[in-house]
Design an enzyme around this catalytic site. Structure first.
Site, PDB file in Angstrom:
ATOM      1  N   SER A  80     -63.779 103.398 107.103  1.00 17.39           N
ATOM      2  CA  SER A  80     -62.862 102.845 108.143  1.00 17.39           C
ATOM      3  C   SER A  80     -61.922 103.990 108.818  1.00 17.39           C
ATOM      4  CB  SER A  80     -61.724 102.205 107.059  1.00 17.39           C
ATOM      5  OG  SER A  80     -62.373 101.104 106.263  1.00 17.39           O
TER       6      SER A  80
HETATM    7  N1  SAH Z   1     -63.582 101.533 101.927  1.00 12.70           N
HETATM    8  C1  SAH Z   1     -64.854 102.030 102.851  1.00 12.70           C
HETATM    9  C2  SAH Z   1     -65.126 101.149 103.893  1.00 12.70           C
HETATM   10  C3  SAH Z   1     -66.633 100.880 104.071  1.00 12.70           C
HETATM   11  S1  SAH Z   1     -67.034  99.579 105.063  1.00 12.70           S
HETATM   12  C4  SAH Z   1     -64.631 103.508 103.128  1.00 12.70           C
HETATM   13  O1  SAH Z   1     -63.459 103.940 102.891  1.00 12.70           O
HETATM   14  O2  SAH Z   1     -65.490 104.190 103.790  1.00 12.70           O
HETATM   15  C5  SAH Z   1     -67.198  98.351 103.843  1.00 12.70           C
HETATM   16  C6  SAH Z   1     -68.023  98.396 102.861  1.00 12.70           C
HETATM   17  O3  SAH Z   1     -68.099  97.132 101.961  1.00 12.70           O
HETATM   18  C7  SAH Z   1     -69.670  98.734 103.246  1.00 12.70           C
HETATM   19  O4  SAH Z   1     -69.974  99.831 102.406  1.00 12.70           O
HETATM   20  C8  SAH Z   1     -70.158  97.476 102.441  1.00 12.70           C
HETATM   21  O5  SAH Z   1     -71.697  97.685 102.225  1.00 12.70           O
HETATM   22  C9  SAH Z   1     -69.330  97.035 101.527  1.00 12.70           C
HETATM   23  N2  SAH Z   1     -69.305  95.594 101.126  1.00 12.70           N
HETATM   24  C10 SAH Z   1     -69.703  94.376 101.962  1.00 12.70           C
HETATM   25  N3  SAH Z   1     -69.737  93.459 101.184  1.00 12.70           N
HETATM   26  C11 SAH Z   1     -69.630  93.685  99.804  1.00 12.70           C
HETATM   27  C12 SAH Z   1     -69.609  93.082  98.661  1.00 12.70           C
HETATM   28  N4  SAH Z   1     -69.646  91.521  98.611  1.00 12.70           N
HETATM   29  N5  SAH Z   1     -69.191  93.586  97.445  1.00 12.70           N
HETATM   30  C13 SAH Z   1     -69.183  95.028  97.469  1.00 12.70           C
HETATM   31  N6  SAH Z   1     -69.267  95.912  98.514  1.00 12.70           N
HETATM   32  C14 SAH Z   1     -69.299  95.076  99.896  1.00 12.70           C
END
Ligand code: SAH
Length: 219
Positions: free
Chosen positions: A68
């Protein structure tokens, strides 16, 4: 093997980013800014991004996912009003950056990732020993972690189509959930939910953002 170094150049660029978040993007929670100023964001990215890791941008982390944008991390963390004793459930571990910000603020963090490759990367996470208060889980975030519930705070870092009811059930009374909920167009509105003691909840709406989707099941 990659050597992780936090040089004066990195620290200087990081300080500029933090000043930008405070002065231009109007982030006001100094505890959030201080935590972000202590975390080397370039550790969470491929070494190719070393020089640009402190721009206020999202970057690819593989598997079609992104770390993010710092502004988004600061914004969601500020809305959560983190206290040192909080237990926090995070949906979407991704790069582990957001989880580290929460852990740096003293919270006990339970983070779930649905993509096995991203989940497995936590084994090589260079700050693993620094943050024993981050607990990693592989699975579907829609299910939450009933064995560890209830949580003081819940944070969803992917675009949710609606407020997941199983997560609401795992939130403490008086607890807060922050999540971007999908609008009819391509963007999401940030919501903060506060749970009441009779099972109802209060909803506050904030700015609009653009997240990758929260998907069902794990892969
Ligand atoms: N908090 C992260 C943001 C990553 S983007 C950071 O600091 O880098 C969002 C993430 O959510 C992705 O890695 C994606 O694979 C995950 N994601 C999407 N749907 C999900 C679900 N149902 N359960 C767990 N993770 C999920």
């Amino acid at each position: 093997m990659r050597i992780f170094e936090d040089t004066y150049l990195h620290k200087g660029l990081r300080k500029q980013l933090i000043d930008f978040l405070r002065d231009e993007r109007k982030i006001t929670d100094e505890d959030v800014l201080a935590a972000m100023n202590r975390i080397p964001r370039h550790f969470f990215l491929d070494s190719a991004f070393d020089r640009i890791a402190y721009e206020d941008r999202a970057f690819p982390i593989g598997e079609g996912q992104t770390i993010s944008q710092p502004y988004t991390v600061a914004y969601q963390t500020q809305l959560l009003q983190i206290k040192k004793t909080d237990s926090v459930l995070e949906i979407g571990t991704g790069s582990i950056y957001q989880a580290s910000v929460l852990a740096e603020m003293g919270a006990d963090v339970f983070t779930i990732e649905r993509q096995k490759k991203l989940f497995d990367a936590q084994e090589k996470f260079p700050l693993k020993d620094k943050y024993p208060n981050i607990h990693f889980f592989y699975g579907d975030g829609y299910q939450g972690l009933p064995d560890y519930a209830p949580f003081d705070k819940i944070l969803i870092t992917a675009a949710a189509p609606y407020i997941p009811e199983k997560l609401m059930a795992q939130l403490k009374v008086g607890g807060k959930m922050v999540l971007p909920v999908q609008d009819i167009d391509d963007a999401q509105t940030m919501l903060r939910i506060t749970k009441n003691d009779d099972g109802t909840w209060e909803e506050e709406t904030f700015d609009r953002f653009s997240f990758v989707p929260m998907l069902k099941g794990n892969v």
